[in-house]
Design a protein around this motif. Structure first.
Motif, mmCIF file in Angstrom:
data_model
loop_
_atom_site.group_PDB
_atom_site.id
_atom_site.type_symbol
_atom_site.label_atom_id
_atom_site.label_comp_id
_atom_site.label_asym_id
_atom_site.label_seq_id
_atom_site.Cartn_x
_atom_site.Cartn_y
_atom_site.Cartn_z
ATOM 1 N N VAL A 74 11.026 4.768 -15.059
ATOM 2 C CA VAL A 74 10.929 5.084 -13.632
ATOM 3 C C VAL A 74 9.653 5.880 -13.371
ATOM 4 N N GLN A 75 9.395 6.853 -14.220
ATOM 5 C CA GLN A 75 8.190 7.675 -14.050
ATOM 6 C C GLN A 75 6.918 6.836 -14.160
ATOM 7 N N GLN A 76 6.878 5.953 -15.157
ATOM 8 C CA GLN A 76 5.690 5.108 -15.340
ATOM 9 C C GLN A 76 5.450 4.219 -14.126
ATOM 10 N N ALA A 77 6.531 3.677 -13.569
ATOM 11 C CA ALA A 77 6.382 2.799 -12.404
ATOM 12 C C ALA A 77 5.795 3.563 -11.222
ATOM 13 N N TRP A 78 6.304 4.763 -10.981
ATOM 14 C CA TRP A 78 5.765 5.585 -9.879
ATOM 15 C C TRP A 78 4.308 5.964 -10.160
ATOM 16 N N ASP A 79 4.019 6.333 -11.393
ATOM 17 C CA ASP A 79 2.652 6.768 -11.725
ATOM 18 C C ASP A 79 1.655 5.628 -11.548
ATOM 19 N N VAL A 80 2.015 4.442 -12.033
ATOM 20 C CA VAL A 80 1.056 3.344 -11.962
ATOM 21 C C VAL A 80 0.938 2.833 -10.519
ATOM 22 N N ALA A 81 2.011 2.953 -9.739
ATOM 23 C CA ALA A 81 1.931 2.601 -8.315
ATOM 24 C C ALA A 81 0.973 3.548 -7.606
ATOM 25 N N MET A 82 1.076 4.827 -7.942
ATOM 26 C CA MET A 82 0.165 5.842 -7.395
ATOM 27 C C MET A 82 -1.285 5.507 -7.752
ATOM 28 N N PHE A 83 -1.487 5.114 -9.002
ATOM 29 C CA PHE A 83 -2.845 4.765 -9.456
ATOM 30 C C PHE A 83 -3.377 3.558 -8.674
ATOM 31 N N MET A 84 -2.559 2.513 -8.573
ATOM 32 C CA MET A 84 -2.996 1.292 -7.885
ATOM 33 C C MET A 84 -3.290 1.564 -6.405
ATOM 34 N N ASP A 85 -2.442 2.381 -5.777
ATOM 35 C CA ASP A 85 -2.599 2.628 -4.343
ATOM 36 C C ASP A 85 -3.576 3.763 -4.038
ATOM 37 N N SER A 86 -4.303 4.210 -5.076
ATOM 38 C CA SER A 86 -5.342 5.230 -4.866
ATOM 39 C C SER A 86 -6.734 4.633 -5.037
ATOM 40 N N GLN A 87 -6.845 3.307 -4.901
ATOM 41 C CA GLN A 87 -8.122 2.609 -5.078
ATOM 42 C C GLN A 87 -8.628 2.106 -3.724
ATOM 43 N N VAL A 88 -9.891 1.708 -3.704
ATOM 44 C CA VAL A 88 -10.431 1.174 -2.449
ATOM 45 C C VAL A 88 -9.878 -0.227 -2.191
ATOM 46 N N ARG A 89 -9.714 -0.561 -0.934
ATOM 47 C CA ARG A 89 -9.250 -1.895 -0.538
ATOM 48 C C ARG A 89 -9.703 -2.142 0.896
ATOM 49 N N PRO A 90 -9.585 -3.393 1.377
ATOM 50 C CA PRO A 90 -10.064 -3.696 2.732
ATOM 51 C C PRO A 90 -9.409 -2.816 3.802
ATOM 52 N N GLU A 91 -10.131 -2.574 4.871
ATOM 53 C CA GLU A 91 -9.673 -1.613 5.877
ATOM 54 C C GLU A 91 -8.437 -2.094 6.618
ATOM 55 N N ASP A 92 -7.716 -1.121 7.134
ATOM 56 C CA ASP A 92 -6.542 -1.407 7.959
ATOM 57 C C ASP A 92 -7.028 -2.050 9.264
ATOM 58 N N GLY A 126 0.815 -1.212 0.000
ATOM 59 C CA GLY A 126 0.000 0.000 0.000
ATOM 60 C C GLY A 126 0.848 1.260 0.000
ATOM 61 N N SER A 127 2.149 1.090 0.197
ATOM 62 C CA SER A 127 3.069 2.227 0.080
ATOM 63 C C SER A 127 3.414 2.414 -1.386
ATOM 64 N N ILE A 128 3.182 3.617 -1.878
ATOM 65 C CA ILE A 128 3.457 3.901 -3.294
ATOM 66 C C ILE A 128 4.914 3.598 -3.615
ATOM 67 N N LYS A 129 5.781 3.897 -2.670
ATOM 68 C CA LYS A 129 7.206 3.666 -2.920
ATOM 69 C C LYS A 129 7.506 2.170 -3.065
ATOM 70 N N ASN A 130 7.000 1.395 -2.121
ATOM 71 C CA ASN A 130 7.211 -0.057 -2.173
ATOM 72 C C ASN A 130 6.657 -0.638 -3.476
ATOM 73 N N ALA A 131 5.450 -0.197 -3.821
ATOM 74 C CA ALA A 131 4.804 -0.702 -5.026
ATOM 75 C C ALA A 131 5.598 -0.310 -6.268
ATOM 76 N N ALA A 132 6.089 0.913 -6.309
ATOM 77 C CA ALA A 132 6.860 1.364 -7.472
ATOM 78 C C ALA A 132 8.140 0.537 -7.612
ATOM 79 N N ASP A 133 8.789 0.288 -6.470
ATOM 80 C CA ASP A 133 10.007 -0.532 -6.498
ATOM 81 C C ASP A 133 9.708 -1.923 -7.071
ATOM 82 N N PHE A 134 8.640 -2.532 -6.550
ATOM 83 C CA PHE A 134 8.266 -3.885 -6.997
ATOM 84 C C PHE A 134 7.903 -3.884 -8.480
ATOM 85 N N ILE A 135 7.059 -2.943 -8.862
ATOM 86 C CA ILE A 135 6.542 -2.925 -10.233
ATOM 87 C C ILE A 135 7.685 -2.739 -11.234
ATOM 88 N N HIS A 136 8.547 -1.785 -10.960
ATOM 89 C CA HIS A 136 9.615 -1.532 -11.927
ATOM 90 C C HIS A 136 10.517 -2.745 -12.088
#
Lengths: 321, 239
Positions: free
Chosen positions: A257-275, A234-244
């Motif tokens: 690099v930009q695409q990875a950060w952008d798509v991580a931002m997109f993925m982590d801006s969606q609804v998901r189960p609560e913390d 759920g961390s944009i940074k972690n997701a960007a690292d993984f995705i790239h």
């Protein structure tokens, strides 16, 4: 870059002033616990990367049986640890090659790094305690008890993979390699284009993944069957690292690099189960657990306040089936 | 328990429907619902003078002639079959027989025949036969199974099953079923990708995979999927 992507890039340029204001925030070093030290991995020579023993080296004795059980759970927690799993994910979705692949958070490197201090919970965690976190957050399930068969099996599998790895030292290939900061602040709209062009054929346009023969093939990236708000991904940074480093399958490192950060931002801006650590209000939960620029928890996206309970509740899924 | 299961099923169905509506490839099946007769005409009777109908090679039930490399069409998604015909017509795929034939079909005929074959159940030739593998087959099968299930990660090659499904049954509209497909056909296509001979939109993935594989590995993977059935003896149902 497609014409659509160019259009969005153009729109992004309009936001450059805002980005410039925001960018200073992106220069702050990340919390050291979010991603294990992978800088070494980035610079290490390939030959220096540790190689875990092959499957054929699993001994045919009592220990080997537990290792095999651990590998089964790792590949199919939905079958072999289902009482602890509340979503459609598998360990091997984020730890590719069943936990063997360097730079894909391999289990041999993780095993060698624990016990370790984690700022996520402010104490030194044993390896089993770390695994409990995976079940609670990434698998949106219940943590198996310390010493339970499930944790012992996963620990044994990881211990087997780590045979010969330096314990307690920095080890190349651990975690995901740290991605450089993006030229522009990550952008939801640009990320949506990256997603449509590179991810949606597998994970589906609605992010809910795809099945075959009743088995999940492409995991849900958001929605009720994905990881919850407490997960590392759920961390944009972690997701960007993984995705790239790892996505799309078969064409790793093909996104910029930009695409990875952008798509991580997109993925982590969606609804998901609560913390599961929810403190009664989204604001309080953000303040305590998500107070970082890498989390969209508690932010409003397309009119939705992300993180509100029941936004993406797995219905009847995690209560025993 | 039953109530709970029913509830789960309903929830899943709702999600699947939601996914279908959001994913154009699925929605396509609805739009393209072919007139049964037209699909049959194109597939079995033939609609162009001097050109045999599809069934003369692929069979009226779409099972192909696996031994001579003519692929099974049954059970592939309508979207997939229609797309491939379009690729043959516009040169993204090349085949001496299919290219000229596909060029004569109208878009409506392509959709109709795609609907016809996708509705036929895919048979797996090894299912229920109890035939034992010959030693050469068994060796290739084992290597093929290893690649299909685990990939060759040190060459950055993911497992085939990660995209085509753990049982080789295919996924959605875009990822074709491989289990029970013609070995000769699979080898031909893997070779074609490796030689950069298929330029379809998702072909970049298959090209990347085949570049990681040598010919022995290509043959092994083809053998594995050709022989894969629901019978656990041939890897069916293995995890």
């Amino acid at each position: 870059m497609s014409s659509r992507a160019r259009t969005f890039a153009g729109l992004g340029a309009l936001a450059v002033t805002a980005a410039a204001l925001a960018i200073s925030g992106w220069l702050v070093p990340s919390r050291p616990d979010v991603v294990p030290d992978a800088q070494a991995a980035a610079t290490a020579q390939q030959s220096a990367i540790f190689k875990p023993p092959p499957q054929s080296a699993i001994p045919n004795n009592k220990f080997g049986a537990v290792v095999r059980e651990g590998e089964r759970i790792f590949r199919h927690p939905d079958i072999y640890a289902k009482q602890y799993v509340g979503n459609d994910l598998r360990c091997s979705n984020c730890h590719l090659g069943a936990g063997r692949l360097a730079d894909s958070a391999p289990m041999w490197a993780a095993y060698a790094a624990y016990p370790a201090y984690r700022s996520k919970n402010g104490k030194v965690n044993s390896f089993q305690q770390r695994l409990q976190g995976c079940f609670r957050f990434s698998m949106n399930g219940k943590a198996p008890k310390l010493g339970s068969k499930t944790l012992i099996a996963l620990e044994s599998y990881s211990y087997f993979l780590a045979k010969g790895a330096p314990i307690g030292a920095k080890i190349a290939g651990r975690g995901y390699p740290k991605l450089p900061k993006p030229p522009l602040a990550p952008d939801y709209n640009r990320g949506a284009v990256v997603y449509a062009e590179n991810c949606s054929m597998c994970h589906a346009a609605d992010g809910l993944g795809q099945k075959s023969d009743g088995h999940v093939v492409f995991p849900a990236l958001w929605g009720p069957d994905s990881f919850n708000w407490g997960a590392g991904m759920g961390s944009i940074k972690n997701a960007a690292d993984f995705i790239h480093q790892n996505m799309p399958l078969g064409l790793p490192k093909s996104l910029t690099v930009q695409q990875a950060w952008d798509v991580a931002m997109f993925m982590d801006s969606q609804v998901r189960p609560e913390d599961p650590r929810y403190l009664g209000t989204v604001a309080a939960t953000r303040a305590k657990f998500h107070n970082t620029k890498f989390s969209m928890y508690g932010k409003k996206v397309n009119g939705t306040l992300l993180g509100e309970p029941d936004q993406a509740k797995p219905e009847g899924k995690d209560n025993g089936k | 328990m039953t109530t709970n299961n029913d509830f789960v099923v309903k929830t899943r169905v709702t999600l699947v429907l939601a996914a279908a509506m959001a994913f154009p490839a699925f929605a396509y099946a609805g739009v393209a619902a072919p007139k049964a007769n037209r699909g049959y005409d194109v597939a079995v009777k033939g609609v162009r003078k001097g050109i045999p109908a599809c069934a003369s090679c692929h069979g009226s039930d779409g099972q192909g002639r696996l031994g001579v490399g003519i692929p099974r069409l049954a059970g592939l998604s309508a979207f997939y079959i229609d797309s491939q015909l379009r690729y043959f017509a516009d040169g993204k795929r090349v085949n001496d027989i299919m290219t000229p034939y596909a060029k004569t079909l109208t878009p409506a005929e392509r959709r109709a025949v795609a609907g016809y074959f996708s509705a036929k159940p895919a048979k797996r030739p090894m299912a229920g036969t109890g035939r034992l593998l010959k030693p050469t087959e068994a060796t290739e099968f084992k290597l093929g199974q290893e690649i299909a299930e685990n990939g060759i990660w040190h060459r950055e090659m993911p497992a085939c099953g990660l995209c085509h499904g753990a049982t080789g049954a295919g996924v959605g509209a875009e990822f074709p079923a491989l289990a029970g497909q013609s070995r000769g056909y699979l080898i031909g296509q893997l070779d074609a990708w490796k030689a950069n001979g298929r330029h379809t939109p998702l072909g970049k993935f298959m090209r990347a995979e085949t570049l990681h594989m040598n010919h022995a590995e290509i043959k092994a993977v083809a053998t594995y999927y050709a022989l894969l059935s629901d019978n656990p003896k041939y890897g069916g149902g293995s995890k």
